[in-house]
Structures are given as structure tokens and as C-alpha cells.
Design an enzyme around this catalytic site. Structure first.
Site, PDB file in Angstrom:
ATOM      1  N   TYR A   1      -2.249  -1.029  10.815  1.00  0.00           N
ATOM      2  CA  TYR A   1      -2.559  -1.509   9.626  1.00  0.00           C
ATOM      3  C   TYR A   1      -1.315  -1.336   8.776  1.00  0.00           C
ATOM      4  CZ  TYR A   1      -4.068  -1.708   4.769  1.00  0.00           C
ATOM      5  OH  TYR A   1      -4.184  -2.173   3.345  1.00  0.00           O
TER       6      TYR A   1
ATOM      7  N   TYR B   1      -0.250  -0.271  -3.984  1.00  0.00           N
ATOM      8  CA  TYR B   1      -1.357   0.315  -4.473  1.00  0.00           C
ATOM      9  C   TYR B   1      -1.731   1.573  -3.830  1.00  0.00           C
ATOM     10  CZ  TYR B   1      -2.588  -4.549  -4.660  1.00  0.00           C
ATOM     11  OH  TYR B   1      -2.849  -6.119  -4.741  1.00  0.00           O
TER      12      TYR B   1
ATOM     13  N   LYS C   1       1.734  -3.848   6.721  1.00  0.00           N
ATOM     14  CA  LYS C   1       2.168  -3.740   5.592  1.00  0.00           C
ATOM     15  C   LYS C   1       3.652  -3.479   5.271  1.00  0.00           C
ATOM     16  CE  LYS C   1      -1.781  -4.685   3.322  1.00  0.00           C
ATOM     17  NZ  LYS C   1      -1.856  -5.922   2.728  1.00  0.00           N
TER      18      LYS C   1
ATOM     19  N   SER D   1       0.876  -1.242  -0.106  1.00  0.00           N
ATOM     20  CA  SER D   1       0.222   0.047  -0.153  1.00  0.00           C
ATOM     21  C   SER D   1       0.895   1.296  -0.012  1.00  0.00           C
ATOM     22  CB  SER D   1      -0.908  -0.006   1.320  1.00  0.00           C
ATOM     23  OG  SER D   1      -1.351   0.840   1.543  1.00  0.00           O
TER      24      SER D   1
HETATM   25  P1  NAD Z   1     -11.215  -7.164   0.702  1.00  0.00           P
HETATM   26  O1  NAD Z   1     -11.457  -7.275   2.117  1.00  0.00           O
HETATM   27  O2  NAD Z   1     -12.313  -6.489  -0.241  1.00  0.00           O
HETATM   28  O3  NAD Z   1     -10.577  -8.511   0.310  1.00  0.00           O
HETATM   29  C1  NAD Z   1      -9.718  -9.316   1.364  1.00  0.00           C
HETATM   30  C2  NAD Z   1     -10.168 -10.752   1.181  1.00  0.00           C
HETATM   31  O4  NAD Z   1      -9.562 -11.535   1.865  1.00  0.00           O
HETATM   32  C3  NAD Z   1     -11.599 -10.671   1.749  1.00  0.00           C
HETATM   33  O5  NAD Z   1     -12.671 -11.371   0.800  1.00  0.00           O
HETATM   34  C4  NAD Z   1     -11.403 -11.522   2.841  1.00  0.00           C
HETATM   35  O6  NAD Z   1     -12.562 -12.627   3.220  1.00  0.00           O
HETATM   36  C5  NAD Z   1     -10.268 -12.388   2.518  1.00  0.00           C
HETATM   37  N1  NAD Z   1      -9.521 -12.830   3.802  1.00  0.00           N
HETATM   38  C6  NAD Z   1      -8.912 -12.034   4.837  1.00  0.00           C
HETATM   39  N2  NAD Z   1      -8.195 -12.780   5.480  1.00  0.00           N
HETATM   40  C7  NAD Z   1      -7.947 -13.989   5.056  1.00  0.00           C
HETATM   41  C8  NAD Z   1      -7.612 -15.412   5.416  1.00  0.00           C
HETATM   42  N3  NAD Z   1      -6.728 -15.089   6.474  1.00  0.00           N
HETATM   43  N4  NAD Z   1      -7.762 -16.213   4.989  1.00  0.00           N
HETATM   44  C9  NAD Z   1      -8.619 -16.344   3.665  1.00  0.00           C
HETATM   45  N5  NAD Z   1      -9.298 -15.037   3.229  1.00  0.00           N
HETATM   46  C10 NAD Z   1      -8.976 -14.045   4.122  1.00  0.00           C
HETATM   47  O7  NAD Z   1      -9.973  -6.158   0.717  1.00  0.00           O
HETATM   48  P2  NAD Z   1      -9.295  -5.369  -0.748  1.00  0.00           P
HETATM   49  O8  NAD Z   1      -9.673  -4.152  -0.776  1.00  0.00           O
HETATM   50  O9  NAD Z   1      -9.676  -6.223  -1.905  1.00  0.00           O
HETATM   51  O10 NAD Z   1      -7.908  -5.391  -0.468  1.00  0.00           O
HETATM   52  C11 NAD Z   1      -6.803  -6.590  -0.880  1.00  0.00           C
HETATM   53  C12 NAD Z   1      -5.657  -6.183  -0.372  1.00  0.00           C
HETATM   54  O11 NAD Z   1      -5.173  -5.060  -0.922  1.00  0.00           O
HETATM   55  C13 NAD Z   1      -5.397  -6.164   1.192  1.00  0.00           C
HETATM   56  O12 NAD Z   1      -4.225  -6.881   1.474  1.00  0.00           O
HETATM   57  C14 NAD Z   1      -5.407  -4.973   1.275  1.00  0.00           C
HETATM   58  O13 NAD Z   1      -4.638  -4.329   2.679  1.00  0.00           O
HETATM   59  C15 NAD Z   1      -4.459  -4.142   0.264  1.00  0.00           C
HETATM   60  N6  NAD Z   1      -5.035  -2.966  -0.095  1.00  0.00           N
HETATM   61  C16 NAD Z   1      -6.161  -2.265  -0.187  1.00  0.00           C
HETATM   62  C17 NAD Z   1      -6.437  -1.216  -0.439  1.00  0.00           C
HETATM   63  C18 NAD Z   1      -7.783  -0.500  -0.872  1.00  0.00           C
HETATM   64  O14 NAD Z   1      -7.916   0.586  -0.786  1.00  0.00           O
HETATM   65  N7  NAD Z   1      -8.681  -1.423  -0.941  1.00  0.00           N
HETATM   66  C19 NAD Z   1      -5.277  -0.308  -0.823  1.00  0.00           C
HETATM   67  C20 NAD Z   1      -4.110  -0.651  -0.595  1.00  0.00           C
HETATM   68  C21 NAD Z   1      -3.968  -1.949  -0.145  1.00  0.00           C
HETATM   69  C1  WQD Z   2      -9.722   9.433   0.561  1.00  0.00           C
HETATM   70  C2  WQD Z   2      -9.818  10.962   0.632  1.00  0.00           C
HETATM   71  C3  WQD Z   2     -10.504  11.476   3.015  1.00  0.00           C
HETATM   72  C4  WQD Z   2     -14.243   9.459   3.235  1.00  0.00           C
HETATM   73  C5  WQD Z   2      -7.096   4.539   2.687  1.00  0.00           C
HETATM   74  C6  WQD Z   2      -6.093   3.994   3.686  1.00  0.00           C
HETATM   75  C7  WQD Z   2      -4.872   3.576   2.735  1.00  0.00           C
HETATM   76  C8  WQD Z   2      -5.441   2.951   1.695  1.00  0.00           C
HETATM   77  C9  WQD Z   2      -6.441   3.403   0.648  1.00  0.00           C
HETATM   78  C10 WQD Z   2      -5.180   0.485   2.046  1.00  0.00           C
HETATM   79  C11 WQD Z   2      -9.120  11.467   1.875  1.00  0.00           C
HETATM   80  C12 WQD Z   2     -11.828  12.029   1.928  1.00  0.00           C
HETATM   81  C13 WQD Z   2     -13.136  10.281   2.872  1.00  0.00           C
HETATM   82  C14 WQD Z   2     -15.175  10.429   3.473  1.00  0.00           C
HETATM   83  C15 WQD Z   2     -13.924  12.155   2.749  1.00  0.00           C
HETATM   84  N1  WQD Z   2      -5.827   1.565   2.133  1.00  0.00           N
HETATM   85  N2  WQD Z   2     -12.833  11.599   2.397  1.00  0.00           N
HETATM   86  N3  WQD Z   2     -15.297  11.872   3.184  1.00  0.00           N
HETATM   87  O1  WQD Z   2      -7.514   7.649   3.391  1.00  0.00           O
HETATM   88  O2  WQD Z   2      -6.315   8.036   1.108  1.00  0.00           O
HETATM   89  O3  WQD Z   2      -6.437   5.950   2.109  1.00  0.00           O
HETATM   90  O4  WQD Z   2      -7.558   3.784   1.396  1.00  0.00           O
HETATM   91  O5  WQD Z   2      -3.873   0.098   2.102  1.00  0.00           O
HETATM   92  O6  WQD Z   2      -4.169   2.774   3.744  1.00  0.00           O
HETATM   93  O7  WQD Z   2      -5.829   4.784   4.865  1.00  0.00           O
HETATM   94  O8  WQD Z   2      -8.768   6.730   1.498  1.00  0.00           O
HETATM   95  O9  WQD Z   2     -10.967   6.482   0.583  1.00  0.00           O
HETATM   96  O10 WQD Z   2     -10.448   6.731   3.098  1.00  0.00           O
HETATM   97  O11 WQD Z   2      -9.916   8.896   1.887  1.00  0.00           O
HETATM   98  O12 WQD Z   2     -13.626  13.406   2.602  1.00  0.00           O
HETATM   99  O13 WQD Z   2     -16.721  10.080   3.927  1.00  0.00           O
HETATM  100  O14 WQD Z   2     -11.214  11.373   0.748  1.00  0.00           O
HETATM  101  O15 WQD Z   2     -10.314  12.552   3.816  1.00  0.00           O
HETATM  102  O16 WQD Z   2      -8.699  12.853   1.797  1.00  0.00           O
HETATM  103  P1  WQD Z   2      -7.168   7.147   2.202  1.00  0.00           P
HETATM  104  P2  WQD Z   2     -10.020   7.162   1.719  1.00  0.00           P
END
Ligand code: NAD
Ligand code: WQD
Length: 342
Positions: free
Chosen positions: A155, A184, A159, A130
Site C-alpha cells: 500500500y 494525509y 502511494k 499519505s
Molecule cells: P474509502 O475506501 O472510504 O474511499 C475510497 C472510495 O474509492 C470508495 O468509495 C471506493 O468504492 C472507491 N474506489 C476505489 N477504487 C475505485 C475505482 N477504481 N474506481 C472507482 N471508485 C473506486 O477510503 P478513504 O479513507 O476515503 O481514502 C481516500 C483516499 O485517501 C485513498 O486514496 C486512501 O489511500 C487515501 N488515504 C486515506 C487515509 C485514511 O486513513 N483514511 C490516510 C491517508 C491516505
Molecule cells: C493508530 C494508532 C495503533 C487500532 C494507518 C495506515 C496509514 C494511513 C492511516 C492510509 C496506532 C493504534 C489501532 C487498534 C490500537 N492510511 N491502534 N488499537 O497505523 O497510524 O495508519 O492509517 O494511508 O497508511 O497505516 O492508523 O488507526 O490503524 O492506528 O491501539 O485496534 O492506534 O497501534 O498507534 P495508523 P491506525
């Protein structure tokens, strides 16, 4: 197209989740055979039906915890060629309340899974990291060589720790395990078919699901967190990318690992352009012709002012860049929200 059956079976932990399910589509479209391992702790079994409607066939699915070695035996009965490890807990706020859960599932499960992969001789591992590892970056756009900042949440710490852990595993494997760390930025949108998308459980913490739920009338209005940031319009800036673009980057990373046996690199995955919260609202209204009910509120604790990617390394090494516009992301997010029924 992968050459033969033994070069096609890709383990996708968390494959029923938001990014994982879209990556399953991209893998299948590229000729791989995705194998989903997901215990559905944060997803629904209907995702498998959506995938079947998109792909025209049922994807192999194992409803197990990816850290459960006995439960995972069935997955390794047939050869596994590569793995993409999405499975993790991802709510920043929850991680502050329940750090044990995050250390256990995000770090503990990654350690156990990597052990299983090495035991099975799997040589290619793609990991979901992330942009949160950069914290408030000193210079923008942020490149992969920017300093990793002290984590702002448990969290974020998980990572960073997984990246470190995988560095040690990579070294221990002595060329037998290639690793791509994918950092990401902010993935949004949904598959254009609206068969799969993001399924936030409870009140969404992220901007786009909250926005679409507000337009759908499920929430009264979107609160924009702060309008006094030192940006052009006073709202925070992020790098929003379409989840289908992000999914395709995983295929590109896998193919890079195939070409560069035993290598390890980190890649930023973003558009390279920052958008403010106000710009996201305007782009949504332009894309859909609908109005976003919103008000301006206080800053959200822990938010950084601005971050966006220097994604040139992903283009240079993986040949990947985003193709879809912000408007397209938001139109697809809205189509998905409509499918969910408001
Ligand atoms: P998500 O919660 O939609 O998907 C994660 C999936 O993993 C879920 O379906 C959950 O049921 C499954 N899961 C969790 N722990 C498990 C385990 N121990 N065994 C089997 N299944 C398990 O999340 P996402 O948004 O698709 O994120 C996927 C990955 O990307 C995560 O590692 C997250 O930290 C990372 N990530 C997400 C974002 C974001 O904004 N969505 C940003 C950066 C990084
Ligand atoms: C985006 C922008 C908020 C909600 C998070 C995690 C990060 C990564 C991605 C996993 C910000 C604003 C939001 C609302 C708002 N995940 N906002 N009103 O905070 O960039 O990142 O998701 O790795 O670790 O921290 O994403 O979508 O929460 O916010 O104004 O109701 O939208 O302040 O500027 P963020 P977000």
C-alpha cells in the site's frame, strides 16, 4: 466563489468514500460542482442520500471504475475543470496479502485516469497521498522535505509510486497540468450532521472506528497495541485530524492550483500535534462522558512509534490549518457511530 460554470465542475473519484464524501460537501459549499465517480467497491449508495440531505440537492454520480475509459466517457461529455483522485484500496494489511490488487487499482488506475485527464485538457489534479511515505521519520514533526523511506507495505509503495508517476506526468504536460500531492496524517471523525461518516466493512483496522464500535458494544473491547513504546505514556503517537478539516484542505489545494497554473507541490495535512493512543481514549471519554472498554496488548507488527506533521507549508501556501479539536473529532465520530446503530 468560482467565476462561471466551466470553472466549477470537479471530478471526485472515490467521492462516495470516507474522505471523498466530506470533500464533496466542502466543494459544494465553496461553489464548485462536484461530480462523483465511484463504483462503490468500498462504499454504499446511501452516502448519496446523506449528501443530498446535507446539501439540499442530488450530486451528479457515475457508478463506474475510474480506470474504465469507456465508462468514463459520460463524465467528460461536459467540461471537467479539475479532479480530486481519492479512489484507491487502502487496507495496509490486505495489501500485503494481495499486492497485485493494490498495484492494479492504486497505480494502474491513477495512470489511466491521468491519461484521461490530460486528453480532456484538465489542468488541476489533487491526489490523495499519505504520511505513510515517510515511514519512521528521523525527526519530528516531519516536513515535506524529509526523506521518503523504503515502503513498509505494498500500500505504502503504491502511494510513493503514484507521487513519482504524477511527477513524470506533470513534467510531460509542460505546464498544462498542476498537481497537489496531499499527504494525509490520520483522518478521523465525521460530518457533525451524522449524515455521512466512515463505513468500515468488517472488523476495522483503524483506531477510532474500533474504539467507537467497542463503546457501542459491537466489539468486546479495544486492544491498545503496545504500552512499551519510548513515548511519555508508552503508547504510539499519531496526528489525528478531523475529516472536515481535511476536506477543506482539498478546496484550498484546488484554489492554490488555480492561482499557480501548472505548479506541483506536496503538502502535509495534519494538526501538527501528536496524540498517544491513551490520550485519544481520554479525549473520547471527556468529549462524550462514556467509558472506553480497553485492555493493553502486544505491539502490532509494522507500527511506528510516533509521527506527526509539520503542516506549516500548507498554512503558508494554501492558507489552511485545522480548526477542530481532538475532542470535537471524537464527539463527531461517536455521533456517527450512534447513527449507525451500534
Ligand atoms: P474509502 O475506501 O472510504 O474511499 C475510497 C472510495 O474509492 C470508495 O468509495 C471506493 O468504492 C472507491 N474506489 C476505489 N477504487 C475505485 C475505482 N477504481 N474506481 C472507482 N471508485 C473506486 O477510503 P478513504 O479513507 O476515503 O481514502 C481516500 C483516499 O485517501 C485513498 O486514496 C486512501 O489511500 C487515501 N488515504 C486515506 C487515509 C485514511 O486513513 N483514511 C490516510 C491517508 C491516505
Ligand atoms: C493508530 C494508532 C495503533 C487500532 C494507518 C495506515 C496509514 C494511513 C492511516 C492510509 C496506532 C493504534 C489501532 C487498534 C490500537 N492510511 N491502534 N488499537 O497505523 O497510524 O495508519 O492509517 O494511508 O497508511 O497505516 O492508523 O488507526 O490503524 O492506528 O491501539 O485496534 O492506534 O497501534 O498507534 P495508523 P491506525
Amino acid at each position: 466563489m468560482p467565476q462561471n460554470e466551466s470553472h466549477r465542475r470537479i471530478l471526485v473519484t472515490g467521492g462516495a468514500g470516507f474522505i471523498g464524501s466530506h470533500t464533496v460537501v466542502a466543494l459544494a459549499e465553496a461553489g464548485y460542482i462536484p461530480v462523483i465517480v465511484d463504483d462503490l467497491r468500498n462504499s454504499q449508495p446511501e452516502v448519496l442520500d446523506g449528501l443530498e440531505r446535507i446539501l439540499g440537492h442530488r450530486v451528479e454520480f457515475h457508478a463506474v471504475d475510474c480506470a474504465d475509459e469507456a465508462g468514463m466517457e459520460a463524465v467528460f461529455e461536459a467540461p471537467v475543470y479539475g479532479a480530486i483522485h481519492f479512489a484507491a484500496d487502502k487496507a495496509v494489511g490486505e495489501s500485503v496479502e494481495a499486492p497485485e490488487k493494490y498495484f492494479s487499482n492504486n497505480i494502474g488506475a491513477t495512470a489511466k485516469l491521468t491519461h484521461m485527464l490530460r486528453k480532456a485538457g484538465v489542468q488541476h489534479l489533487v491526489f490523495s497521498s499519505s504520511c505513510t511515505v515517510y515511514g519512521e521519520a528521523k525527526a519530528l514533526p516531519v516536513g515535506e522535505s524529509a526523506a521518503i523511506q523504503p515502503a513498509a507495505s505494498p500500500y505504502g509503495y503504491t502511494k510513493q509510486s503514484c507521487e513519482t508517476l504524477l511527477g513524470y506526468c506533470h513534467a510531460a504536460a509542460q505546464g498544462q497540468l498542476g498537481v497537489a500531492l496531499l499527504r494525509y496524517f490520520n483522518p478521523i471523525g465525521a460530518h457533525p450532521s451524522a449524515e455521512i461518516g466512515e463505513l468500515p466493512i468488517g472488523t476495522p483496522a483503524n483506531l477510532v472506528p474500533f474504539l467507537t464500535q467497542s463503546v457501542a458494544g459491537k466489539r468486546a473491547e479495544l486492544t491498545v497495541f503496545g504500552q512499551d513504546y519510548p513515548t511519555a505514556d508508552g503508547t504510539c503517537i499519531r496526528d489525528y485530524l478531523h475529516v472536515c478539516d481535511l476536506a477543506e484542505a482539498h478546496v484550498a489545494a484546488l484554489q492554490w492550483l488555480e492561482r499557480n497554473g501548472g505548479a506541483m507541490e506536496a503538502f502535509n495535512l495534519g494538526t501538527g500535534t501528536g496524540s498517544s493512543v491513551k490520550e485519544v481514549i481520554t479525549a473520547f471519554e471527556t468529549a462524550t462522558g462514556l467509558t472506553v472498554p480497553h485492555r493493553f496488548g502486544d505491539r502490532r507488527p509494522g507500527d511506528i512509534t510516533a509521527i506527526y506533521a509539520d503542516a506549516s507549508k500548507a498554512f503558508d501556501l494554501l492558507g489552511w490549518r485545522t480548526k477542530r479539536s481532538l475532542e470535537e473529532c471524537l464527539a463527531d465520530a461517536w455521533r456517527w457511530q450512534e447513527k449507525l446503530g451500534g
